[in-house]
Design an enzyme around this catalytic site. Sequence first.
Site, PDB file in Angstrom:
ATOM      1  N   LYS A 188       0.852  -1.190   0.000  1.00  0.00           N
ATOM      2  CA  LYS A 188       0.000   0.000   0.000  1.00  0.00           C
ATOM      3  C   LYS A 188       0.886   1.236   0.000  1.00  0.00           C
ATOM      4  O   LYS A 188       1.485   1.601   1.007  1.00  0.00           O
ATOM      5  CB  LYS A 188      -0.935   0.062   1.205  1.00  0.00           C
ATOM      6  CG  LYS A 188      -2.060   1.056   0.913  1.00  0.00           C
ATOM      7  CD  LYS A 188      -2.671   1.749   2.102  1.00  0.00           C
ATOM      8  CE  LYS A 188      -1.938   2.935   2.625  1.00  0.00           C
ATOM      9  NZ  LYS A 188      -1.861   4.096   1.706  1.00  0.00           N
ATOM     10  N   GLY A 241       6.730   4.766   8.264  1.00  0.00           N
ATOM     11  CA  GLY A 241       5.917   5.976   8.317  1.00  0.00           C
ATOM     12  C   GLY A 241       6.085   6.646   9.665  1.00  0.00           C
ATOM     13  O   GLY A 241       7.089   6.427  10.357  1.00  0.00           O
ATOM     14  N   SER A 242       5.089   7.414  10.038  1.00  0.00           N
ATOM     15  CA  SER A 242       5.211   8.191  11.272  1.00  0.00           C
ATOM     16  C   SER A 242       5.048   7.306  12.509  1.00  0.00           C
ATOM     17  O   SER A 242       4.418   6.244  12.464  1.00  0.00           O
ATOM     18  CB  SER A 242       4.139   9.279  11.277  1.00  0.00           C
ATOM     19  OG  SER A 242       2.867   8.679  11.236  1.00  0.00           O
ATOM     20  N   THR A 243       5.588   7.779  13.604  1.00  0.00           N
ATOM     21  CA  THR A 243       5.466   7.065  14.877  1.00  0.00           C
ATOM     22  C   THR A 243       3.997   6.948  15.284  1.00  0.00           C
ATOM     23  O   THR A 243       3.553   5.904  15.777  1.00  0.00           O
ATOM     24  CB  THR A 243       6.300   7.802  15.943  1.00  0.00           C
ATOM     25  OG1 THR A 243       7.677   7.645  15.579  1.00  0.00           O
ATOM     26  CG2 THR A 243       6.075   7.260  17.338  1.00  0.00           C
ATOM     27  N   GLY A 246       2.471   4.270  13.243  1.00  0.00           N
ATOM     28  CA  GLY A 246       3.097   3.011  13.662  1.00  0.00           C
ATOM     29  C   GLY A 246       2.400   2.436  14.890  1.00  0.00           C
ATOM     30  O   GLY A 246       2.115   1.230  14.969  1.00  0.00           O
ATOM     31  N   GLU A 264       9.188   0.978  11.058  1.00  0.00           N
ATOM     32  CA  GLU A 264      10.281   1.942  10.828  1.00  0.00           C
ATOM     33  C   GLU A 264       9.640   3.309  10.912  1.00  0.00           C
ATOM     34  O   GLU A 264       8.884   3.689  10.015  1.00  0.00           O
ATOM     35  CB  GLU A 264      10.859   1.784   9.413  1.00  0.00           C
ATOM     36  CG  GLU A 264      11.450   0.448   9.106  1.00  0.00           C
ATOM     37  CD  GLU A 264      12.907   0.368   9.473  1.00  0.00           C
ATOM     38  OE1 GLU A 264      13.437   1.312  10.096  1.00  0.00           O
ATOM     39  OE2 GLU A 264      13.517  -0.652   9.147  1.00  0.00           O
ATOM     40  N   CYS A 299      13.604  10.360   7.014  1.00  0.00           N
ATOM     41  CA  CYS A 299      13.379   9.954   8.405  1.00  0.00           C
ATOM     42  C   CYS A 299      14.624  10.137   9.249  1.00  0.00           C
ATOM     43  O   CYS A 299      14.541  10.477  10.422  1.00  0.00           O
ATOM     44  CB  CYS A 299      12.931   8.497   8.444  1.00  0.00           C
ATOM     45  SG  CYS A 299      14.031   7.442   7.525  1.00  0.00           S
ATOM     46  N   GLU A 398       9.430  15.878  15.023  1.00  0.00           N
ATOM     47  CA  GLU A 398       9.912  15.654  13.663  1.00  0.00           C
ATOM     48  C   GLU A 398       9.220  16.649  12.725  1.00  0.00           C
ATOM     49  O   GLU A 398       8.003  16.649  12.597  1.00  0.00           O
ATOM     50  CB  GLU A 398       9.572  14.224  13.242  1.00  0.00           C
ATOM     51  CG  GLU A 398      10.208  13.856  11.928  1.00  0.00           C
ATOM     52  CD  GLU A 398       9.893  12.428  11.508  1.00  0.00           C
ATOM     53  OE1 GLU A 398       8.727  12.004  11.651  1.00  0.00           O
ATOM     54  OE2 GLU A 398      10.815  11.754  11.022  1.00  0.00           O
TER      55      GLU A 398
HETATM   56  P1  NAD Z   1       2.334   8.341   7.638  1.00  0.00           P
HETATM   57  O1  NAD Z   1       2.557   7.600   8.903  1.00  0.00           O
HETATM   58  O2  NAD Z   1       1.320   9.416   7.622  1.00  0.00           O
HETATM   59  O3  NAD Z   1       1.922   7.342   6.462  1.00  0.00           O
HETATM   60  C1  NAD Z   1       2.653   6.182   6.199  1.00  0.00           C
HETATM   61  C2  NAD Z   1       1.730   5.160   5.578  1.00  0.00           C
HETATM   62  O4  NAD Z   1       0.719   4.827   6.532  1.00  0.00           O
HETATM   63  C3  NAD Z   1       0.997   5.662   4.326  1.00  0.00           C
HETATM   64  O5  NAD Z   1       0.887   4.619   3.393  1.00  0.00           O
HETATM   65  C4  NAD Z   1      -0.363   6.047   4.871  1.00  0.00           C
HETATM   66  O6  NAD Z   1      -1.392   5.967   3.915  1.00  0.00           O
HETATM   67  C5  NAD Z   1      -0.566   5.019   5.967  1.00  0.00           C
HETATM   68  N1  NAD Z   1      -1.493   5.493   6.995  1.00  0.00           N
HETATM   69  C6  NAD Z   1      -1.728   6.774   7.378  1.00  0.00           C
HETATM   70  N2  NAD Z   1      -2.690   6.809   8.328  1.00  0.00           N
HETATM   71  C7  NAD Z   1      -3.071   5.524   8.549  1.00  0.00           C
HETATM   72  C8  NAD Z   1      -4.026   4.918   9.431  1.00  0.00           C
HETATM   73  N3  NAD Z   1      -4.792   5.639  10.233  1.00  0.00           N
HETATM   74  N4  NAD Z   1      -4.114   3.573   9.395  1.00  0.00           N
HETATM   75  C9  NAD Z   1      -3.358   2.821   8.561  1.00  0.00           C
HETATM   76  N5  NAD Z   1      -2.463   3.357   7.702  1.00  0.00           N
HETATM   77  C10 NAD Z   1      -2.309   4.687   7.708  1.00  0.00           C
HETATM   78  O7  NAD Z   1       3.765   8.836   7.197  1.00  0.00           O
HETATM   79  P2  NAD Z   1       4.124   9.719   5.929  1.00  0.00           P
HETATM   80  O8  NAD Z   1       3.661  11.114   6.228  1.00  0.00           O
HETATM   81  O9  NAD Z   1       3.681   9.047   4.679  1.00  0.00           O
HETATM   82  O10 NAD Z   1       5.730   9.656   5.939  1.00  0.00           O
HETATM   83  C11 NAD Z   1       6.485  10.407   6.782  1.00  0.00           C
HETATM   84  C12 NAD Z   1       6.906   9.608   8.005  1.00  0.00           C
HETATM   85  O11 NAD Z   1       7.576   8.414   7.613  1.00  0.00           O
HETATM   86  C13 NAD Z   1       7.888  10.362   8.871  1.00  0.00           C
HETATM   87  O12 NAD Z   1       7.511  10.240  10.209  1.00  0.00           O
HETATM   88  C14 NAD Z   1       9.199   9.628   8.625  1.00  0.00           C
HETATM   89  O13 NAD Z   1      10.129   9.720   9.670  1.00  0.00           O
HETATM   90  C15 NAD Z   1       8.748   8.252   8.405  1.00  0.00           C
HETATM   91  N6  NAD Z   1       9.773   7.483   7.687  1.00  0.00           N
HETATM   92  C16 NAD Z   1      10.509   6.568   8.393  1.00  0.00           C
HETATM   93  C17 NAD Z   1      11.499   5.837   7.761  1.00  0.00           C
HETATM   94  C18 NAD Z   1      12.309   4.800   8.501  1.00  0.00           C
HETATM   95  O14 NAD Z   1      12.903   3.957   7.843  1.00  0.00           O
HETATM   96  N7  NAD Z   1      12.335   4.822   9.814  1.00  0.00           N
HETATM   97  C19 NAD Z   1      11.745   6.023   6.396  1.00  0.00           C
HETATM   98  C20 NAD Z   1      10.983   6.971   5.707  1.00  0.00           C
HETATM   99  C21 NAD Z   1       9.996   7.683   6.375  1.00  0.00           C
END
Ligand code: NAD
Length: 496
Positions: A188, A241-243, A246, A264, A299, A398
Site C-alpha cells: 500500500k 511511516g510516522s510514529t 506506527g 520503521e 526519516c 519531527e
Molecule cells: P504516515 O505515517 O502518515 O503514512 C505512512 C503510511 O501509513 C501511508 O501509506 C499512509 O497511507 C498510511 N497510513 C496513514 N494513516 C493511517 C491509518 N490511520 N491507518 C493505517 N495506515 C495509515 O507517514 P508519511 O507522512 O507518509 O511519511 C512520513 C513519516 O515516515 C515520517 O515520520 C518519517 O520519519 C517516516 N519514515 C521513516 C522511515 C524509517 O525507515 N524509519 C523512512 C521513511 C519515512
Amino acid sequence: MSVIDWRQAASNLNLRKQAFIGGKFVDAVSGGVFDAINPANGTTLAQIASCDAADVDLAVHSARKAFDAGSWSRRSPTERKKVLQRFADLMHQHGDELALLETLNMGKPISDARSVDVPASANTIAWYAEAIDKIYDEIAPTGSGALGMITREPVGVVAAVVPWNFPLLMACWKLGPALAAGNSVILKPAEQSPLSAIRLAELAAEAGIPDGVFNVVTGLGETAGKALGLHMDVDAVTFTGSTEVGKLFMNYSAQSNMKRVALECGGKTPHIVMADCGNLDEAATAAAYGIFFNQGEVCNAGSRLLVDAKIKDKFLDKVIAVGKTLTVGDPLDAATKLGAMVSQVQMDRVLDYIDIGSKEGAELKSGGKRVLSETGGYYIEPTVFDNVSNKMRIAQEEIFGPVLATISFSGAEEAVALANDTIYGLAAAVWTDNIDVALSTARRLRAGSVWVNNFDESNITMPFGGYKQSGFGRDKSLHAIDKYTELKATWIKIRA
Ligand code: NAD
C-alpha cells in the site's frame, strides 16, 4: 536529459491509475478515486483508485490463494532468484520512467530520483535475489537419538505500508526480502505517491512473478491502510511511516489476529560536531546535505545540529554558506537540489514549525520562507535556526522539512546527553579526530545507525531501523529476512 526532455517524457507517460490485484489492473469496488497531485505546480496528474476494506479483502484473498498454491512460496530459492533478477533488470531498463513517476508525484529532484532512488531500489531487489539461495537452515546439536531441524518458512501474506518520501525505495526494502523468502505481498503506497508502486507491480508481473503474489492497493491510510492492519488473514505488517501511525498498527494487530508488526518510524537525528573535528568544511557540507537532501523529507535527516560552543559560530557560517548554494526549483531541472515539498499540507506544516521556532525564541539565521509560489508549487528554502534549546518543539518534534535546529554544547559528555534526550533513536552522527571520543560516543548513542566522520553513508549490506519510538525490526541486510520468515523446529526421533 534537459528539463525540456524530461517535460516531453512526462507528457508521453501513460499513467496507470488502478489497483493491481491478482495479476490484473482493477478499479476500486466502490468506484471511488483520489487525486495524485504534482507538488511542483499543484496540478492533478491522475485520479487513482481509492481502495477500501472491500478491495483489501480481494487482495488478501488473492495473496493467500497464491501462497497456498505454492507457485511462488514453494518454488526453489534459485528459481525465485531468477525471476527477481529479471524484475531488477526491468527496473533498471525502465529507470527513466520510474524516476519520472517518482519526481512528478512527490517533488524530489529528478537527478536524485534517477541516480539514487531508482538504482538503489533495483539493486535492493537484485541483492535479495542473489542472497536467497545462499542462506542455509540449521541442524540442532541434539545428540544421536534425534534430528533437530531448524528451518525458515515464509510467514505468508505480508502487508507493506509505506510513506511518500522515498516511495520506490521504501517499497523495495520490503519487497526484496519478503518476495525472496517466498511470501505473497500486498503493497500500500502512500496516497500522496502511488504512481511508481503501480508501475512496479506491472514490471513484477512482466518479470514472471505469479498472479496474486504481488498486489498493490492504492488508497488512503484510514481506509486501505487500516483495513490491512485489521485484516484477519494478513500474517505480518511491515510499515514505514510516522510514529503516530506506527502505534496504530500495533493496535490494529492487537484488535485482530495478533499479526506480526515491524515498524520503521520517525527520527530527530543528532549530528554532533566535536571541537576537535579536523575537517570542518567536510563536516559542514555533510551537515547541510544531511538536512536539506530530499527537501528534509528524510526519516534520518540530521535535523539537530549539535556543535561544541568553541567552534559553533565558525561552523554554522560554513553550513549556512553551503545551504545557500543549494538551488530550490523545478524538480525536472538537473540543476535543482531541493525540489517541492510533497503536498500543500506538508508545506504548511513545515512553515508552522518555522513560526513556532521563532516564537519559542530560536534565532532564524537563514531561509524560513516559502519560495516560487508563482509556480503553484510547494517550495521552501533551506532554513537554519541557531540558539535552539533541546527542549524546544523544533528540537523535539519531527518537522520533516528543510529546517535545521542548531544547539551548542560543551564537551562530549553533554553532547551525548543532548543527543539521547529525544523519544527517537533512528540515527546519529559524530565528527571528531579523536578515536577514543569517536568510539565511546558511537557506543553511547542510542540509535540504530551511527555515522562517524560521515553522514548517511551506507549500503544494502547494513541493517537500518530504530531504537525507542523510531520503531523495531530492521530493513536491509540479511537481518531483514527475519521479519518475513517463521522459524520451525522439527524434532525427528531416530529409532535405530
Ligand atoms: P504516515 O505515517 O502518515 O503514512 C505512512 C503510511 O501509513 C501511508 O501509506 C499512509 O497511507 C498510511 N497510513 C496513514 N494513516 C493511517 C491509518 N490511520 N491507518 C493505517 N495506515 C495509515 O507517514 P508519511 O507522512 O507518509 O511519511 C512520513 C513519516 O515516515 C515520517 O515520520 C518519517 O520519519 C517516516 N519514515 C521513516 C522511515 C524509517 O525507515 N524509519 C523512512 C521513511 C519515512
